[in-house]
Design a protein around this motif. Structure first.
Motif, short mmCIF file in Angstrom:
data_model
loop_
_atom_site.label_atom_id
_atom_site.label_comp_id
_atom_site.label_asym_id
_atom_site.label_seq_id
_atom_site.Cartn_x
_atom_site.Cartn_y
_atom_site.Cartn_z
N TYR A 11 0.84 -1.19 0.00
CA TYR A 11 0.00 0.00 0.00
C TYR A 11 0.88 1.25 0.00
O TYR A 11 1.95 1.26 0.61
N GLU A 12 0.39 2.27 -0.67
CA GLU A 12 1.11 3.54 -0.75
C GLU A 12 0.25 4.64 -0.14
O GLU A 12 -0.97 4.67 -0.33
N PHE A 13 0.89 5.52 0.63
CA PHE A 13 0.18 6.67 1.21
C PHE A 13 0.28 7.85 0.27
O PHE A 13 1.38 8.24 -0.13
N VAL A 14 -0.88 8.39 -0.11
CA VAL A 14 -0.92 9.49 -1.07
C VAL A 14 -1.71 10.66 -0.47
O VAL A 14 -2.43 10.51 0.51
N MET A 205 -3.64 11.22 5.18
CA MET A 205 -3.25 10.63 3.91
C MET A 205 -4.04 9.35 3.62
O MET A 205 -4.39 8.61 4.54
N LYS A 206 -4.32 9.11 2.34
CA LYS A 206 -5.09 7.93 1.94
C LYS A 206 -4.15 6.76 1.66
O LYS A 206 -3.08 6.93 1.11
N LYS A 207 -4.61 5.55 2.07
CA LYS A 207 -3.84 4.34 1.82
C LYS A 207 -4.39 3.68 0.57
O LYS A 207 -5.55 3.26 0.53
N VAL A 208 -3.56 3.61 -0.47
CA VAL A 208 -3.98 3.07 -1.77
C VAL A 208 -3.14 1.84 -2.10
O VAL A 208 -1.92 1.86 -1.96
N GLU A 209 -3.81 0.79 -2.55
CA GLU A 209 -3.08 -0.43 -2.91
C GLU A 209 -2.27 -0.22 -4.18
O GLU A 209 -2.75 0.41 -5.14
N VAL A 210 -1.05 -0.73 -4.18
CA VAL A 210 -0.18 -0.63 -5.36
C VAL A 210 -0.34 -1.91 -6.18
O VAL A 210 0.02 -2.99 -5.71
#
Length: 480
Positions: A11-14, A205-210
């Motif tokens: 997961y990436e924080f954006v 920040m939003k946690k988005v799956e990579v």
């Protein structure tokens, strides 16, 4: 932004691009309304005080220089101060400094020294801190929708600026100079609320799956990039030389440094906290820094001197207030245009739009100078709201598109520093020329020429970059 692994997935924080970012937008609106809305009306507000303190154009432009250098100094020290204070704590300190300058200074000012200390130093230091903090946090919260966020916040500010000339005129007629400043001071206190809304972007920040495809593609691109910049043979040579050096000088890594070297290193670290050295080599000499600062200086000084010039031509307070109101209307309309057309404008490019704004600024200013008719001059002053919006509103967007996100605050500080340099050097010189020639037109022509210089150099840069990109495929095809 970082990447974490959980249950076999990454997961990436954006940036949120919304959420609490909308409250950040409200806070930025409050901050910039209280610090910038009445700038265009300073010529009306302080008209009698300038006469009372016997301040000519040279003194006024020098005051602008002092204000600019104070704001620039404040903008430059935001980064090191954020290592001592949280963003919200620094924001509240900035609000207190700003309000001390306007409340305890401008209301009771009775000499040039107190006027310069309060308006030129205290209020400007607070203004520089507030502006840098507001632009930085908005830039952190909005990445994909940055132009939309900046356009929306600036549109609301423009809507308030629309009524500010009439508001100032009514207060001056009803309560006089001191009463008007007291009311403006009450308005400025609201930026304490604005700063209270500022929260670190890490909290939201939003946690988005990579996706695996993107991750694999990224790894392959990095591998190709590594091979392109440094092949396998070069890597072997570097590793071999490093090994040989380690064998020859086994204690070099653990040697004790000279105290003088440590002192020099401390000085370098201190300076690097204030000024990003990498930006000095690249961003400092770019049009996004020098061009933006020179354009901002020209627009700011033109706006500051315009009411005085119109008074000298025999315009009354009502005519000037009406002209400034029409100027604010076109400014507001342009901001609204940026909201609805933000997607299309994003494809055009912030630098290209900024240059178009500079061309309009040059045309409208020359048009006003080439006419003596009040109606025609009012039309050109009205049209000046379009480029004024572009120059003021797109500043953080142009800077953000020129540097990495982590260098944005330092880059804004550099722009403010250059802005201060122009105010301290070119500003008083223009003021002195106006006093010697007793002509506002001469000063305005010099300011207009600044726009012409920036347009010329920036156009050359844009054409060069465009042709450079066109040449790359041809070169690749030849090599192939």
């Amino acid at each position: 932004m970082g990447v974490i692994e959980k249950n076999g997935k990454k997961y990436e924080f954006v940036a949120p691009d919304g959420g609490w970012g909308y409250m950040i937008g409200v806070g930025v609106i409050i901050n910039l309304i209280t610090t910038s809305t009445f700038v265009a009306c300073y010529g009306m507000i302080f008209k009698d005080l300038f006469i009372e303190l016997n301040m000519d154009s040279t003194g006024i432009t020098f005051l602008n220089g002092v204000s600019a250098i104070s704001a620039a100094f404040a903008g430059m020290i935001v980064n090191p101060l954020l290592k001592l204070l949280s963003l919200r704590q620094l924001g509240l300190v900035a609000s207190i400094i700003f309000n001390l300058g306007i409340i305890f200074g401008n209301i009771f000012v009775n000499s040039k020294l107190s006027f310069f200390l309060c308006l030129g130093v205290l209020q400007s230091v607070g203004n520089g801190l507030i502006y840098n903090i507001s632009c930085t946090i908005l830039n952190h919260y909005f990445v994909k929708r940055r132009l939309l966020a900046v356009s929306f916040t600036q549109t609301v500010i423009g809507a308030v600026a629309l009524v500010s000339p009439q508001f100032v005129k009514w207060n001056l007629e009803t309560y006089g100079f001191r009463g008007t400043l007291l009311i403006i001071s009450a308005v400025s206190l609201q930026n304490i609320i604005g700063m209270a809304l500022m929260q670190p972007v890490e909290w939201h920040m939003k946690k988005v799956e990579v996706p695996e495809e993107i991750e694999t593609e990224t790894k392959s691109l990095l591998a190709m990039e590594e091979k392109g910049f440094k092949g396998e043979e070069d890597l072997k040579k570097v590793n071999k030389s490093e090994t040989e050096n380690a064998i020859k000088n086994p204690t070099e890594k653990f040697s004790v440094e000279n105290p003088k070297d440590e002192e020099n290193q401390c000085k370098k670290n201190f300076m690097s906290n204030i000024i990003d050295v990498s930006l000095l080599k690249t961003f400092l000499i770019s049009n996004a820094a020098v061009g933006v600062a020179l354009s901002l200086f020209s627009e700011y000084l033109f706006t500051f001197l315009l009411p005085q010039a119109l008074y000298a031509l025999g315009w009354n307070e009502g005519n000037i207030a009406w002209a400034l109101t029409l100027n604010a209307m076109t400014d507001l309309g342009t901001r609204a245009f940026f909201i609805f057309m933000s997607g299309w404008l994003l494809n055009v490019g912030s630098h290209e739009i900024y240059v178009v704004g500079l061309v309009l600024a040059l045309i409208t200013k020359l048009g006003m100078l080439w006419s003596d008719d009040m109606l025609v001059m009012t039309v050109f002053i009205t049209m000046m709201g379009i480029p004024r919006c572009t120059i003021m509103m797109l500043l953080p967007v142009v800077v953000a598109d020129s540097v990495d996100p982590d260098k944005f605050s330092s880059a804004i500080g550099i722009v403010l520093l250059l802005f201060a340099f122009f105010n301290l050097t070119v500003g008083p010189a223009i003021g002195a020329i106006r006093d010697l020639t007793n002509s506002y037109s001469t000063a305005f022509y010099i300011l207009s020429s600044c726009f012409g210089i920036v347009i010329m150099f920036w156009t050359i840069e844009l054409i060069y970059k465009k042709n450079k990109h066109k040449r790359i495929p041809k070169e690749d095809s030849i090599k192939a």
